[in-house]
Design an enzyme around this catalytic site. Sequence first.
Site, mmCIF file in Angstrom:
data_model
loop_
_atom_site.group_PDB
_atom_site.id
_atom_site.type_symbol
_atom_site.label_atom_id
_atom_site.label_comp_id
_atom_site.label_asym_id
_atom_site.label_seq_id
_atom_site.Cartn_x
_atom_site.Cartn_y
_atom_site.Cartn_z
ATOM 1 N N ASP A 266 1.023 -1.505 0.154
ATOM 2 C CA ASP A 266 -0.259 -0.069 -0.123
ATOM 3 C C ASP A 266 0.938 1.335 0.213
ATOM 4 O O ASP A 266 2.273 1.784 0.131
ATOM 5 C CB ASP A 266 -1.168 -0.489 1.433
ATOM 6 C CG ASP A 266 -1.380 1.192 1.677
ATOM 7 O OD1 ASP A 266 -2.144 1.824 -0.260
ATOM 8 O OD2 ASP A 266 -2.525 1.661 2.744
ATOM 9 N N ASP B 269 -1.719 -1.120 5.762
ATOM 10 C CA ASP B 269 -1.560 -0.468 7.047
ATOM 11 C C ASP B 269 -2.812 -1.136 7.775
ATOM 12 O O ASP B 269 -3.331 -1.226 9.037
ATOM 13 C CB ASP B 269 -2.377 1.678 7.142
ATOM 14 C CG ASP B 269 -3.968 0.744 6.378
ATOM 15 O OD1 ASP B 269 -4.084 -0.487 5.979
ATOM 16 O OD2 ASP B 269 -4.532 2.034 6.359
ATOM 17 N N ASP C 187 -7.058 -2.689 4.199
ATOM 18 C CA ASP C 187 -6.248 -3.639 3.855
ATOM 19 C C ASP C 187 -6.441 -5.187 3.857
ATOM 20 O O ASP C 187 -5.832 -5.935 3.408
ATOM 21 C CB ASP C 187 -4.590 -3.111 3.619
ATOM 22 C CG ASP C 187 -5.150 -1.813 2.496
ATOM 23 O OD1 ASP C 187 -5.425 -1.513 1.857
ATOM 24 O OD2 ASP C 187 -3.777 -1.333 3.195
#
Length: 648
Positions: free
Chosen positions: A351, A540, A544
């Site tokens: 991410d 995080d 996700d």
Amino acid sequence: MSNCKCCSSEEVNENHHDEHSHNHDHEHNHDNNKLFLIISLFLFFAGIIIQYVIKPTWFVDQQMVRLAWFLVSYIFVAYPVWGETFKLAKKFDFFNEFSLMGIATLGAFLIGEYPEGVAVMLFYTIGEMFQEAAVNKARNNVKALLDVRPEIAHVFRDDKFITIKPSEVEIDEIIQVKVGEKVSLDGILLSEKGSFNTSALTGESKPSTYKRGDLVLSGMLNLENVIEIKTTKKFEDSSISKILKMVQEASSRKAPTELFIRKFAKIYTPIIFFLALALVTIPYFFVDDYVFSDWLYRGLVFLVVSCPCALVISIPLGYFGGIGAASRNGILVKGSNFLDLLARINTVVMDKTGTLTEGVFQVQKIETNYNQDDFLNYVAALESKSTHPIAKAIVNYHHSDFPVSDVEEISGKGLKGIVNSKIVLAGNSKLLDQYSISYPDKINNVVESIVVVAIDNQFAGYIIVADRIKSDAQEAIRKMMNIGVTETIILSGDKDVITQKVAKEVGVNLAYGELLPEGKVNKVEELKKDIHKKIAFVGDGVNDAPVLALADVGIAMGGLGSDAAIETADVVIQTDQPSKIATAIKIGRETKKIVIQNIILAMGIKAIVLLLGAEGIANMWEAVFADVGVALLAILNAVRIQRMNFKN
């Protein structure tokens, strides 16, 4: 006497009271065993000196005297081993390392090899004590993490602070933390500022400064002033409690290699018994000059060599050491099976926000057709219900007292809610598209992160916020490439223009922006179609979570304060340093390498000495080395990982 079939990690999982009782009994037995060992050693060496140096006739010529002398020496050292043998026999476990040693040494006495019978048991016991010391060291390295659990809390009740157990403190109570004390519960800092040592949680020794309104986590050590905190979670739900539970449970998740070795040992040991028996009896029918005592001796050597201790203790110890090494580097691995998977990672998917960038956004520009204060009041009130870094930036920029209700999070798009009796939308342009609200075209040309706002279904303005790349993000990608990661990919919900810009700056191979959570899942599923790719996803741990669960290894970055990260990820990096991703992979690879080395070492040497023993070339002394010596070498190799430097 330690049972090398039992991985030490089970002891870590006991509760405090049971552990205290267990340790007290264990220490008492351990002291007795040490005393018995010293007595046995004294009698053994005295017997050797009398028999081979002084050689008095009353000892050399009298077999019963020699038998009695060495039998007393044997009883002292063999008592704990036979105790374990009978204890396991009651559970119908007849084939184990204790019975192997017991039968082999008794057999040595039966054929008149009294000193060798005692020697085998002595060296076995000494080897076991070294093994136990190594296991305790590894266990204590991990258990040191558990010492961060706070014992007391000073809570404000009835106009005064009283001291109680942290588990008795409720949410929204005010607690006081004195200098040198650990923060007992997660909460919001009420004092102006505070300085904390977070090394027990993050592995970083540098003190961290927090200001009023910041989230403070249990387990942090208060360094300067007396501070006050408003609790946000109960003790059992606090981040440190969940992390400690994860550490305690880590060793119960076994790697395939470890599981195989344990199953192998259970099958292998009875096979060895019957092979030894066959080695003693079958030659009777084929060897012309068959001498029972010679072939019995060969069978006994075979038994001693074949003890699976080196494998059964050194392999779990290797994995346990890997978990401990990771913990000391601020990385929590949820089980040895994930160390195995980390060793095979060749593709790292990340991410962007909070992983490669700081995730600390600041308001850069405000455009609105409302009064600016009113506009900010509406937006800040709604964003106060979100944990997203952009929302926090807006709330930090402007405080709002407007009432908020009926808040709805629209995945990948933003928030909708009733603020001060008006319907407010705040998010990206897709959110306004969903509700058919028109907005200026220039919004789509803004490169930076933007929050577009509508009030009562009318476009009201936008706020631009900016993020910055983490200082070690470029180094993190370089380290990954250096250790053999072949592909790095960014998947982000942020604008594709921003995502590509970050990817170029840090050196990532591929980048995809403007992805909803399901879009990230689809991308990872596409990658997984290539069976040669072993994928780690780093995020995080909040938005996700589905991708963290889908990847071969899910890594939560800076997820100490995130419940979803702790629950979903397989590995939690406790700092915000992306460079720790490479460290985690290196630890996994070194652990795997050590485990494989130990298997080859143990099996190779044992196979050679077994063949030599069957041929009558190897004696009991070589057998002792092949068992105890190899076990000690394997253990010394396993504990190496605890001394390795993974910083570079």
